[in-house]
Motif scaffolding. Structure first.
Motif, short mmCIF file in Angstrom:
data_model
loop_
_atom_site.label_atom_id
_atom_site.label_comp_id
_atom_site.label_asym_id
_atom_site.label_seq_id
_atom_site.Cartn_x
_atom_site.Cartn_y
_atom_site.Cartn_z
N TRP A 15 37.70 32.31 26.72
CA TRP A 15 38.89 32.37 27.56
C TRP A 15 40.09 32.95 26.82
N LYS A 16 40.17 32.76 25.52
CA LYS A 16 41.31 33.30 24.76
C LYS A 16 41.27 34.83 24.75
N PHE A 19 42.15 36.04 28.28
CA PHE A 19 43.57 35.91 28.54
C PHE A 19 44.36 37.00 27.82
N VAL A 22 43.77 40.35 29.68
CA VAL A 22 44.51 40.42 30.93
C VAL A 22 45.99 40.65 30.67
N LEU A 23 46.53 39.95 29.69
CA LEU A 23 47.95 40.10 29.35
C LEU A 23 48.23 41.51 28.83
#
Length: 101
Positions: A15-16, A19, A22-23
Motif C-alpha cells: 500500500w505504501k 500510495f 498515486v500521489l
C-alpha cells in the motif's frame, strides 16, 4: 505453517508503494495541466478575452508532442540501462526486430 508475509494480502504489503505512485501521478507535471485547465478556462476568458480554443490549444499541442516523443524517451532509457543494440529492437513497437536475440 504459513509465514507472516503469505498471510497478508498483496494490498497490505504494497500500500505504501501504491500510495506514493498515486500521489506522484496526481501531482506530477504531466497530469496537472489536464486536471486544472477546466477550472481556469472561464477566468482566463473573462480576464483576457481569449477564446476557448486559444486557451486549450497549448494543452493539445503538449499532448501531441509528448505522445510522439514518448517512444524515444523510452528508447533512451533502455539504451542507458542495457546498451545500444538491445534498445534499438524496442523502438519499432510490434516489429519483428523486437524478437531478435
Amino acid at each position: 505453517m504459513v509465514s507472516s508475509t503469505e498471510e497478508r494480502g498483496e494490498f497490505a504489503l504494497g500500500w505504501k508503494v501504491l500510495f506514493a505512485s498515486v500521489l506522484g501521478v496526481a501531482c506530477g507535471a504531466s497530469p496537472l495541466p489536464f486536471n486544472v485547465i477546466g477550472f481556469t478556462v472561464e477566468p482566463l476568458i473573462a480576464e483576457f478575452g481569449w477564446t476557448r480554443t486559444q486557451i486549450l490549444m497549448p494543452v493539445t499541442i503538449f499532448g501531441i508532442i509528448a505522445s510522439l516523443l514518448a517512444p524515444f524517451s523510452a528508447l533512451w532509457r533502455i539504451n542507458m540501462a542495457y546498451g545500444k543494440w538491445r534498445s534499438i529492437r524496442y523502438l519499432p513497437s510490434g516489429s519483428p526486430l523486437r524478437w531478435l536475440r
